[in-house]
Design an enzyme around this catalytic site. Structure first.
Site, PDB file in Angstrom:
ATOM      1  N   ASP A 209      -7.496   5.530  -1.687  1.00 53.81           N
ATOM      2  CA  ASP A 209      -7.158   4.340  -0.915  1.00 53.81           C
ATOM      3  C   ASP A 209      -6.631   3.249  -1.841  1.00 53.81           C
ATOM      4  O   ASP A 209      -7.323   2.825  -2.766  1.00 53.81           O
ATOM      5  CB  ASP A 209      -8.413   3.854  -0.185  1.00 53.81           C
ATOM      6  CG  ASP A 209      -8.132   2.747   0.825  1.00 53.81           C
ATOM      7  OD1 ASP A 209      -7.010   2.216   0.831  1.00 53.81           O
ATOM      8  OD2 ASP A 209      -9.048   2.423   1.601  1.00 53.81           O
TER       9      ASP A 209
ATOM     10  N   CYS B  46       0.814  -1.224   0.000  1.00 61.26           N
ATOM     11  CA  CYS B  46       0.000   0.000   0.000  1.00 61.26           C
ATOM     12  C   CYS B  46       0.846   1.272   0.000  1.00 61.26           C
ATOM     13  O   CYS B  46       0.538   2.230  -0.709  1.00 61.26           O
ATOM     14  CB  CYS B  46      -0.991  -0.007   1.151  1.00 61.26           C
ATOM     15  SG  CYS B  46      -0.295  -0.264   2.790  1.00 61.26           S
TER      16      CYS B  46
ATOM     17  N   HIS C 287      -6.114   0.140  -1.052  1.00 66.74           N
ATOM     18  CA  HIS C 287      -6.460  -1.187  -0.542  1.00 66.74           C
ATOM     19  C   HIS C 287      -7.611  -1.822  -1.322  1.00 66.74           C
ATOM     20  O   HIS C 287      -8.674  -2.144  -0.782  1.00 66.74           O
ATOM     21  CB  HIS C 287      -6.802  -1.099   0.946  1.00 66.74           C
ATOM     22  CG  HIS C 287      -5.670  -0.626   1.783  1.00 66.74           C
ATOM     23  ND1 HIS C 287      -5.448   0.710   2.051  1.00 66.74           N
ATOM     24  CD2 HIS C 287      -4.670  -1.308   2.388  1.00 66.74           C
ATOM     25  CE1 HIS C 287      -4.366   0.831   2.803  1.00 66.74           C
ATOM     26  NE2 HIS C 287      -3.876  -0.376   3.029  1.00 66.74           N
TER      27      HIS C 287
END
Length: 397
Positions: free
Chosen positions: A281, A74, A283
């Site tokens: 994000d 990430c 993820h």
């Protein structure tokens, strides 16, 4: 690692909170928006940012390594996003917008190709992970913001097309003389007086905001600057004294945002509204992408097409790296003036110090700090500075 890893196919528009109906200004990467009247513009601006997420089924890293970065990549993806924003500014301009299913410019395809998950991309996950080994990070190990900044600095040396000058400012200090040396290495700064920023800005490097490409005469005068500043703004939580200053960074036109997040869960912060940070994000696990036969890249999955995520600013981990892009010397001088003006306000404490010249107590020469493809001295220097976030100098009242 964060358990909220999803597949792209499961993401539905309704699963994300719509943008708030608020009269408070929305700041995204140096641009101000009104959420009540410009919601479409906000979403277009966010969607146009390059969105790099976990991928799966790419060629093994190093030939025998992982074929997915789910659960560990990430921060590497956030590093790609902040660098991708710099390259968009460099080659396409601030006002460039992505439109779905529209044929894209060659420069855009060139940028995207640099990040595809393959071994020969300038800034691919493969390159970042393997270069990180020199920073003491084995492939598959989680990075902090300082590590990814140092790795991007090394990789940019080989990108002769973009010719970015990447500077990672350590010890909470940005030294103007160092940056001028880096961006204009042909000038002799030895013994020269430091630049007087109070006398206004030079006109020789000026260019209109949003211009699509740097003219040859401009690139001959200044290597476009990507400035990354790793910071730790508290111990386990962010010191509230820095919150207003952090928010003001997103208002600067040179802002590239912030990489950071929560412990072991990185995000790319691009702005704020009220007390909430706006972020992309990484993820989300998506399949790896291969270029088409006509060299076009299927790019829908590289743009976040739902309302951006938000989190309260007090939830951010204190270990961050702030990014800025200055395409000309004028841009950098303007950034210096704006930051010094911010430093004199009482809204919050400065997050870092801006000084004209290198202090005499700095142990290392500027020449060592400026990377070239021979990394022997630089590796030693950066490993010395790379405290991997637990040992940053703590800024305090």
């Amino acid at each position: 690692m964060d358990a909220a890893t999803l597949t792209y196919d499961t993401l539905g528009f309704g699963e994300f909170d719509d943008f708030p109906e608020t009269s408070e200004p929305v700041w995204i990467l140096g641009k101000e928006f009104n959420a009540l009247t410009e919601k479409d513009d906000i979403l277009s601006h966010v969607t146009s940012r390059l969105w790099f997420t976990y991928r799966k089924n790419f060629p093994p890293i190093g030939g025998t390594g992982p074929t997915s970065d789910t659960g560990w990549g990430c921060m590497l993806r956030c590093g790609q996003m902040i660098l991708g924003e710099a390259l968009v500014r460099r080659h396409l301009g601030r006002d460039w917008r992505w439109v779905r299913s529209q044929s894209q410019r060659e420069d855009y395809i060139g940028i995207l190709n640099a990040f595809l998950d393959k071994k020969d991309g300038y800034y691919s996950l493969h390159q970042i992970a393997q270069m990180g080994v020199g920073e003491g990070k084995s492939i598959g190990q989680w990075y902090g913001p300082n590590t990814v900044a140092q790795v991007l600095k090394k990789l940019a040396v080989f990108d002769s097309w973009s010719r970015l000058a990447v500077h990672v400012a350590m010890d909470n200090t940005v030294v103007i003389e160092e940056i001028k040396r880096l961006c204009m290495p042909w000038l002799d700064y030895g013994g020269a007086a430091c630049v007087d920023l109070q006398g206004g800005m030079s006109e020789r490097n000026g260019c209109l905001e949003g211009a699509c490409a740097l003219a040859e005469e401009e690139t001959a005068l200044w290597n476009p600057l990507l400035l990354l500043i790793p910071l730790r703004l508290g111990l386990s939580d962010i010191n509230e004294a820095y919150i207003e200053t952090l928010k003001q960074c997103f208002q600067l036109p040179q802002s590239l945002g912030v990489i950071g997040g929560k412990p072991n869960s990185a995000h790319y912060f691009i702005g704020y509204v009220g007390e909430e940070l706006i972020y992309l994000d990484p993820h989300t696990t998506q399949p790896a992408v291969e270029p088409c036969e006509d060299s076009q890249v299927p790019d829908d999955t590289y743009h976040c097409q739902h309302p951006p995520c938000r989190m309260h600013i007090c939830e951010i981990d204190p270990s961050i790296a702030v990014g800025f892009f200055c395409r000309t010397e004028d841009d950098f001088d303007d950034w210096c003036l704006r930051f010094r003006k911010l430093s004199h306000t009482r809204a919050g404490l400065p997050m870092f110090e801006l000084i004209d010249c290198q202090p005499s107590h700095f142990a290392c020469s500027v020449d060592v700090l400026n990377l070239n493809p021979d990394f022997s001295d630089s590796d030693r220097l950066e490993r010395f500075f790379d405290s991997e976030d637990e040992e940053f100098e703590i800024l305090s009242l």
